[in-house]
Write an enzyme that holds these catalytic residues in place. Structure first.
Site, PDB file in Angstrom:
ATOM      1  N   ASP A  11       0.602  -1.220   0.033  1.00  0.00           N
ATOM      2  CA  ASP A  11       0.004  -0.030  -0.092  1.00  0.00           C
ATOM      3  C   ASP A  11       0.931   1.152   0.097  1.00  0.00           C
ATOM      4  OD1 ASP A  11      -2.530   1.730   0.425  1.00  0.00           O
ATOM      5  OD2 ASP A  11      -1.613   1.870   2.666  1.00  0.00           O
ATOM      6  N   ASP A  13       0.065   5.201   1.123  1.00  0.00           N
ATOM      7  CA  ASP A  13      -0.091   5.964   2.146  1.00  0.00           C
ATOM      8  C   ASP A  13      -0.183   5.328   3.449  1.00  0.00           C
ATOM      9  OD1 ASP A  13      -0.895   8.838   0.618  1.00  0.00           O
ATOM     10  OD2 ASP A  13      -2.159   7.220  -0.208  1.00  0.00           O
TER      11      ASP A  13
END
Length: 226
Positions: A11, A13
């Site tokens: 991922d 952020d």
């Protein structure tokens, strides 16, 4: 050098990068256009992970109440501001770069799957000099409407684009661990991310508190799920 997994996906952020400062600035810029009070960075962090629209919806709810008309007006303004200031204040989490180097030296294929729009993810990674480290970057809009995490679709696409093989996915939200589970691969949660509650609630196969722990965790994980 042997590797535990062929593909390691991340991922963006709250997992690869601490983007909370730049996202807080973007949310507060949008709120200011509506005369709303600014939010503190600690208030914004838990709003991150579901994409910019969901983040702004939560920001409106926290600053006086959600209004669909304001949302329609403010959302494009937030996107424009964020796109122009995307990398300001965004930094890799400690230990990340060395860990990516070690994974690459093992021949591991690296990828990013985020719910951020693809164009923003590519621009952010490019401005920080990281884009060349990843074989593919898949955004929340890459696979079409309804196919962002927690859907398995972007995770399966990540595996396909990386040439297939064993894969694991790292993230800091339930979107990430569910997407991995739905795709039939193990997940690792990062306790330093933008968590909504205890990291154990994400029900990941493993947890790391620092990127220095990733390689030994991968070795341990492959022995339990392999």
């Amino acid at each position: 050098m042997t590797r535990a997994f062929d593909i390691v996906g991340f991922d963006l952020d709250g997992t690869l990068l601490d983007t909370s400062a730049s996202l807080t600035r973007a949310v507060n810029f949008a709120l200011a256009q509506a005369g709303r009070p600014p939010l503190h960075i600690d208030e914004v962090r838990p709003m991150i992970g579901g994409g910019a629209k969901r983040m702004l919806e939560k920001g409106l709810e926290a600053s006086g109440g959600y209004d669909p008309a304001e949302m329609k007006q403010l959302y494009p303004q937030l996107l424009e501001f964020y796109g122009e200031n995307i990398s300001e204040g965004s930094v890799p989490f400690p230990g990340l770069l060395d860990t990516l180097d070690r994974l690459a030296s093992q021949g591991v294929r690296l990828a990013v799957v985020t719910n951020k729009f693809e164009r923003f993810a590519v621009k952010l990674l490019g401005e920080l000099g990281l884009i060349g480290r990843f074989g593919t970057v898949i955004g929340g809009d890459t696979m079409g409407k309804g196919n962002a995490k927690p859907s398995a679709v972007p995770i399966r696409e990540m595996i396909a684009r990386c040439g297939g093989g064993s894969a694991v996915f790292l993230g800091d939200s339930i979107y990430d661990t569910l997407a991995a589970k739905n795709a039939g691969i193990p997940s690792i949660a990062v306790s330093f991310g933008f968590l909504l509650g205890p990291v154990e609630e994400l029900a990941a196969n493993a947890v790391i508190d620092h990127y220095d722990q990733l390689l030994p965790t991968l070795e341990q994980l492959v022995s339990t799920v392999g």
